[in-house]
Design a protein around this motif. Sequence first.
Motif, PDB file in Angstrom:
ATOM      1  N   THR A  10       7.355   4.980   5.467  1.00  0.00           N
ATOM      2  CA  THR A  10       7.481   3.827   6.347  1.00  0.00           C
ATOM      3  C   THR A  10       7.456   2.564   5.509  1.00  0.00           C
ATOM      4  O   THR A  10       6.633   2.413   4.615  1.00  0.00           O
ATOM      5  N   TYR A  11       8.390   1.658   5.801  1.00  0.00           N
ATOM      6  CA  TYR A  11       8.474   0.421   5.038  1.00  0.00           C
ATOM      7  C   TYR A  11       9.099  -0.655   5.902  1.00  0.00           C
ATOM      8  O   TYR A  11       9.638  -0.382   6.978  1.00  0.00           O
ATOM      9  N   ASP A  12       9.041  -1.869   5.385  1.00  0.00           N
ATOM     10  CA  ASP A  12       9.757  -2.983   5.978  1.00  0.00           C
ATOM     11  C   ASP A  12      10.275  -3.806   4.812  1.00  0.00           C
ATOM     12  O   ASP A  12       9.558  -3.997   3.832  1.00  0.00           O
ATOM     13  N   ALA A  13      11.505  -4.252   4.873  1.00  0.00           N
ATOM     14  CA  ALA A  13      12.083  -5.041   3.792  1.00  0.00           C
ATOM     15  C   ALA A  13      12.919  -6.169   4.368  1.00  0.00           C
ATOM     16  O   ALA A  13      13.541  -6.011   5.419  1.00  0.00           O
ATOM     17  N   SER A  14      12.914  -7.294   3.673  1.00  0.00           N
ATOM     18  CA  SER A  14      13.718  -8.446   4.061  1.00  0.00           C
ATOM     19  C   SER A  14      14.200  -9.162   2.815  1.00  0.00           C
ATOM     20  O   SER A  14      13.536  -9.136   1.777  1.00  0.00           O
ATOM     21  N   VAL A  15      15.330  -9.819   2.955  1.00  0.00           N
ATOM     22  CA  VAL A  15      15.803 -10.725   1.917  1.00  0.00           C
ATOM     23  C   VAL A  15      15.445 -12.133   2.379  1.00  0.00           C
ATOM     24  O   VAL A  15      15.711 -12.515   3.514  1.00  0.00           O
ATOM     25  N   LEU A  16      14.812 -12.898   1.489  1.00  0.00           N
ATOM     26  CA  LEU A  16      14.471 -14.287   1.781  1.00  0.00           C
ATOM     27  C   LEU A  16      15.417 -15.182   1.007  1.00  0.00           C
ATOM     28  O   LEU A  16      15.733 -14.909  -0.153  1.00  0.00           O
ATOM     29  N   THR A  17      15.846 -16.250   1.648  1.00  0.00           N
ATOM     30  CA  THR A  17      16.661 -17.247   0.963  1.00  0.00           C
ATOM     31  C   THR A  17      16.085 -18.619   1.282  1.00  0.00           C
ATOM     32  O   THR A  17      15.349 -18.783   2.265  1.00  0.00           O
ATOM     33  N   LYS A  18      16.423 -19.591   0.446  1.00  0.00           N
ATOM     34  CA  LYS A  18      16.015 -20.971   0.684  1.00  0.00           C
ATOM     35  C   LYS A  18      17.263 -21.814   0.875  1.00  0.00           C
ATOM     36  O   LYS A  18      18.240 -21.658   0.147  1.00  0.00           O
ATOM     37  N   ASP A  19      17.204 -22.709   1.855  1.00  0.00           N
ATOM     38  CA  ASP A  19      18.341 -23.596   2.063  1.00  0.00           C
ATOM     39  C   ASP A  19      18.146 -24.877   1.238  1.00  0.00           C
ATOM     40  O   ASP A  19      17.144 -25.027   0.534  1.00  0.00           O
ATOM     41  N   ASP A  20      19.109 -25.798   1.331  1.00  0.00           N
ATOM     42  CA  ASP A  20      19.056 -27.031   0.542  1.00  0.00           C
ATOM     43  C   ASP A  20      17.858 -27.908   0.884  1.00  0.00           C
ATOM     44  O   ASP A  20      17.430 -28.725   0.070  1.00  0.00           O
ATOM     45  N   ALA A  21      17.307 -27.741   2.084  1.00  0.00           N
ATOM     46  CA  ALA A  21      16.136 -28.509   2.500  1.00  0.00           C
ATOM     47  C   ALA A  21      14.834 -27.841   2.074  1.00  0.00           C
ATOM     48  O   ALA A  21      13.748 -28.341   2.361  1.00  0.00           O
ATOM     49  N   SER A  64      20.631 -14.974  -7.061  1.00  0.00           N
ATOM     50  CA  SER A  64      21.546 -15.126  -5.928  1.00  0.00           C
ATOM     51  C   SER A  64      21.155 -14.188  -4.795  1.00  0.00           C
ATOM     52  O   SER A  64      20.501 -13.163  -5.008  1.00  0.00           O
ATOM     53  N   GLU A  65      21.608 -14.551  -3.598  1.00  0.00           N
ATOM     54  CA  GLU A  65      21.369 -13.706  -2.429  1.00  0.00           C
ATOM     55  C   GLU A  65      22.070 -12.359  -2.575  1.00  0.00           C
ATOM     56  O   GLU A  65      21.529 -11.320  -2.191  1.00  0.00           O
ATOM     57  N   ALA A  66      23.254 -12.353  -3.178  1.00  0.00           N
ATOM     58  CA  ALA A  66      24.005 -11.101  -3.348  1.00  0.00           C
ATOM     59  C   ALA A  66      23.218 -10.099  -4.193  1.00  0.00           C
ATOM     60  O   ALA A  66      23.190  -8.901  -3.885  1.00  0.00           O
ATOM     61  N   GLU A  67      22.554 -10.572  -5.237  1.00  0.00           N
ATOM     62  CA  GLU A  67      21.771  -9.668  -6.085  1.00  0.00           C
ATOM     63  C   GLU A  67      20.547  -9.129  -5.336  1.00  0.00           C
ATOM     64  O   GLU A  67      20.191  -7.954  -5.485  1.00  0.00           O
TER      65      GLU A  67
END
Length: 169
Positions: free
Chosen positions: A38-49, A16-19
């Motif tokens: 120094t760092y860079d971080a992102s959360v990736l999610t996928k939509d229904d498409a 899940s995105e929350a985790e």
Amino acid sequence: MSHPDGVFIYIGTYPSEAEARADYGVVKELHSVGAVGTYDASVLTKDDAGKVHVDKDETATRHGAWGGAATGALVGLLFPPAVIGTAVVGAAVGGVGGHLWKGMSRSDVKEFGELIDEGQAALVVVGELKLAQALEKAELKASKHVAKELKVSPKDIDEAVRTAATEVA
């Protein structure tokens, strides 16, 4: 074989995105106590498409000198533009992507992309080599993860980000 001046990439997948966001918070906390550099971080999610979205928390962008360029560049290398639902643009992404690409093999790119495809959400972290030990000690909660050390100088990434910033200004 450890390269004293390398770049480290961590990608973890989550149900899940929350985790994924919870571990993103752990990385931000590690940075606030000086454990990751120094760092860079992102959360990736996928939509229904099936489109991949890169979600950056703006306060984290201000903390890390790479400001979205490193994770944006990595996502741009892993997925074709048609799959990326978030605009990953800018000269910094292109310049940083060139440095990251030189440090990865085709099998690394394939492994990273396939891992992200498996989860509902992913945490992507790109940073200085000392990030590796800090994340290992933090025991992030990813279902699966892959971590790679690239023979790329963080100074080259810094320079690509600075060059792009002066071109935009």
